[in-house]
Design an enzyme around this catalytic site. Structure first.
Site, PDB file in Angstrom:
ATOM      1  N   SER A  44       6.097  -3.626   4.557  1.00 49.48           N
ATOM      2  CA  SER A  44       6.023  -4.741   3.598  1.00 49.48           C
ATOM      3  C   SER A  44       6.394  -4.594   2.070  1.00 49.48           C
ATOM      4  O   SER A  44       6.510  -5.762   1.584  1.00 49.48           O
ATOM      5  CB  SER A  44       4.261  -5.165   3.414  1.00 49.48           C
ATOM      6  OG  SER A  44       3.663  -3.896   2.983  1.00 49.48           O
ATOM      7  N   ASP A 334      -0.929  -7.067  -5.751  1.00 49.99           N
ATOM      8  CA  ASP A 334      -1.941  -7.281  -4.860  1.00 49.99           C
ATOM      9  C   ASP A 334      -2.596  -6.042  -4.753  1.00 49.99           C
ATOM     10  O   ASP A 334      -2.283  -4.712  -5.316  1.00 49.99           O
ATOM     11  CB  ASP A 334      -1.919  -8.169  -3.676  1.00 49.99           C
ATOM     12  CG  ASP A 334      -0.894  -7.321  -2.786  1.00 49.99           C
ATOM     13  OD1 ASP A 334      -0.497  -6.411  -2.919  1.00 49.99           O
ATOM     14  OD2 ASP A 334      -0.423  -8.051  -1.843  1.00 49.99           O
ATOM     15  N   HIS A 337       0.633  -3.818  -2.959  1.00 48.87           N
ATOM     16  CA  HIS A 337       2.111  -3.951  -3.555  1.00 48.87           C
ATOM     17  C   HIS A 337       2.428  -4.210  -5.085  1.00 48.87           C
ATOM     18  O   HIS A 337       1.640  -4.720  -5.666  1.00 48.87           O
ATOM     19  CB  HIS A 337       2.637  -5.222  -2.648  1.00 48.87           C
ATOM     20  CG  HIS A 337       2.224  -5.298  -1.339  1.00 48.87           C
ATOM     21  ND1 HIS A 337       1.409  -5.801  -0.637  1.00 48.87           N
ATOM     22  CD2 HIS A 337       2.977  -4.438  -0.051  1.00 48.87           C
ATOM     23  CE1 HIS A 337       1.240  -5.502   0.486  1.00 48.87           C
ATOM     24  NE2 HIS A 337       2.275  -4.772   0.997  1.00 48.87           N
TER      25      HIS A 337
END
Ligand SMILES: *[C@@H]1O[C@H](CO)[C@@H](O)[C@H](O)[C@H]1NC(C)=O
Ligand SMILES: *[C@@H]1O[C@H](CO)[C@@H](O)[C@H](O)[C@H]1NC(C)=O
Ligand SMILES: *[C@@H]1O[C@H](CO)[C@@H](O)[C@H](O)[C@H]1NC(C)=O
Length: 369
Positions: A44, A334, A337
Site C-alpha cells: 500500500s 493515517d 501510511h
C-alpha cells in the site's frame, strides 16, 4: 512504418514533415526522461489503484479523505493525502506515474510506455499476508503479471529492442512491512512456530527468489526500499499505553533489512549486469520521527486522518474521520501510511541522497550507469 511508406508514395513533402516531427518528439521525450520506463512492485505504500479492482479486498483507499491533496483532489486508491512514493519516484525520473496493471487489463490497454505498477495494498513477500486483508496481489503474483507484460513488450518490439528497454528501465520494490506486521505487529498472534530470526531469514529468501525472476525477465536496474521502522507508525504505538514504538516490530524490520542488504550484495557479484540502489528507509524514517522539526514537521506520532485515541490510530482514514488541517506538518497521513510530505523526503533522499542512505549508488547514479 506502414503508414509512413504509404505517405512516401503519395506525398514526399508530407513525409519529410512527418519524419521531422518524429525526431523532435523523440528528442523531447528522451531529454526529459531518465529511464525508458518504471515498473513498481509492492504494497500500500506504493499502490496507485490496483486494489480498486479487487472486489473482496478490505485494503482500499478509493474514498475520501484519501487524495485530498492529490492534483485532482479525488481519492484514487492511493493510501495518502496526495502523491505516494511511486508517483514521486516517477516524477524524479521524468516519467508519467505508471498506471495500475489491473486498470490496463480492465481497459484492454497494452500501453506500457511509461511502465506499469503492480503494487497492491496488503501485499506481502509471503503469499499468506493476503489472509489478513482478504484479497491483495502478493509479490509472487505481481512478478507473474510482470511476466505477462514482458511477453507483450517482446511481442510489440521484438526481443532485442525489448531487452534493451527493460535493461535500462527502473524496477522499484517496496515490500515487507506487512510480513513484519504479520509476525511482530502489536496484534500479531504470538503462537508462532518459527523464531524471529528464522522468520526474517525466510522473508529474505522468498524476496531473493522473486528478485531473481525479475532479473531473468530482463530487469537490471533495481531500486529496493528497505522496511522502515514500522514499529513507530501510529497503529503500533497505539498498542502501548506509553505510546512508545513497538520495539519487536522495529527489531524484525531492521533484521530483515540486514539480510536484504547482504542478498543484494550477493546478487551483484553473482548476476551479470545486476545493479541496484538500496534505500535505508529505516534510518531516514527514524530521523523524521526523532527530529521532526529539522524536516519541517510538527507531529510525528499521531495520524492526521483517522479516529479515536490520542494518536487517531484506532480507526483507518474513513469518510467519517476527522483530519488535520495542515498535512505538510504531519509525518503520518493515517495509522500506517506517511503523508506526501514525508514521502517526498524519502524519495528525494533515495534519488539524490548520500551513500549513507542510498547505496552503493543513489537512483540518479543508477539510471546514469
Ligand atoms: C501511452 O501512455 C503515455 C503515457 O502514459 C501517453 O503519453 C501516450 O500518449 C500513450 N500512447 C497511446 C498510443 O495511447
Ligand atoms: C510499552 O513500551 C514500554 C517502553 O516505553 C516497554 O517497556 C513495554 O514493554 C511496552 N509494552 C508493550 C505491551 O509492548
Ligand atoms: C503547514 O506546515 C508546513 C510545514 O510545517 C508549513 O511550512 C506551512 O506554513 C504550514 N501551512 C499553514 C497554512 O499553516
Amino acid at each position: 512504418m506502414a503508414s509512413s511508406l504509404y505517405v512516401v508514395k503519395h506525398n514526399f513533402i508530407l513525409t519529410i514533415m512527418f519524419c521531422f516531427m518524429m525526431i523532435i518528439n523523440f528528442k523531447y521525450t528522451r531529454g526529459d526522461q531518465l529511464a525508458p520506463a518504471l515498473f513498481v512492485f509492492g504494497d500500500s505504500l506504493v499502490d496507485v489503484g490496483n486494489n480498486n479492482h479487487l472486489p473482496f479486498s478490505i485494503a482500499k483507499a478509493n474514498f475520501p479523505h484519501n487524495g485530498i491533496d492529490f492534483p485532482t483532489h479525488k481519492a484514487t486508491g492511493r493510501f495518502s493525502n496526495g502523491k505516494n512514493a511511486a508517483d514521486l519516484l516517477a516524477e524524479k525520473l521524468g516519467l508519467v506515474s505508471p498506471p495500475p496493471y489491473l486498470t490496463l487489463t480492465h481497459t484492454k490497454s497494452s500501453n506500457f510506455s511509461s511502465g506499469v505498477s503492480f503494487a497492491s495494498g496488503g501485499a506481502g513477500i509471503f503469499d499468506g499476508t493476503d489472509q489478513l486483508y482478504r484479497q491483495s496481489i502478493p509479490l509472487t503474483k505481481q512478478v507473474d503479471y510482470f511476466g505477462i507484460v514482458q511477453g507483450k513488450i517482446t511481442q510489440q518490439l521484438g526481443q532485442i529492442e525489448a531487452q534493451k528497454i527493460l535493461s535500462k528501465s527502473v524496477f522499484a520494490i517496496v515490500i515487507g512491512s506487512n510480513d513484519i506486521f504479520g509476525y511482530f505487529g502489536s496484534s500479531a498472534s504470538s503462537q508462532n512456530k518459527v523464531t524471529p530470526q528464522q522468520y526474517v531469514a525466510s522473508m529474505v529468501l522468498a524476496f531473493k527468489g522473486q528478485l531473481k525472476r525479475l532479473y531473468d525477465f530482463g530487469g537490471r536496474k533495481f531500486v529496493i526500499f528497505g522496511v522502515a521502522a514500522v514499529g513507530c507508525c501510529p497503529s503500533q504505538r497505539d498498542g502501548n499505553k506509553t505510546e512508545a514504538c513497538n520495539e519487536a516490530a522495529n527489531f524484525g524490520a531492521s533484521n530483515y533489512d540486514k539480510g536484504l542488504i547482504s542478498a543484494l550484495q550477493d546478487y551483484q557479484t553473482q548476476l551479470k549486469g545486476f545493479q541496484y540502489t538500496y534505500f535505508d528507509t529505516y534510518a531516514v524514517f527514524l530521523n523524521l520521527i526523532q527530529q521532526p522539526a529539522i524536516y519541517g514537521f510538527k507531529e510525528a506520532k499521531a495520524a492526521c486522518c483517522g479516529g479515536l485515541g490520542n494518536l487517531h490510530a484506532k480507526l483507518a482514514c474513513l469518510p467519517i474521520s476527522t483530519y488535520c488541517s495542515n498535512r505538510s506538518d504531519h509525518v503520518f497521513w493515517d495509522l500506517y501510511h506517511p503523508t506526501e510530505a514525508a514521502d517526498r523526503i524519502i524519495v528525494d533522499t533515495a534519488f539524490n541522497g548520500p551513500r549513507k542512505f542510498a547505496f552503493p549508488i543513489n537512483v540518479k547514479q543508477l539510471v546514469a550507469a
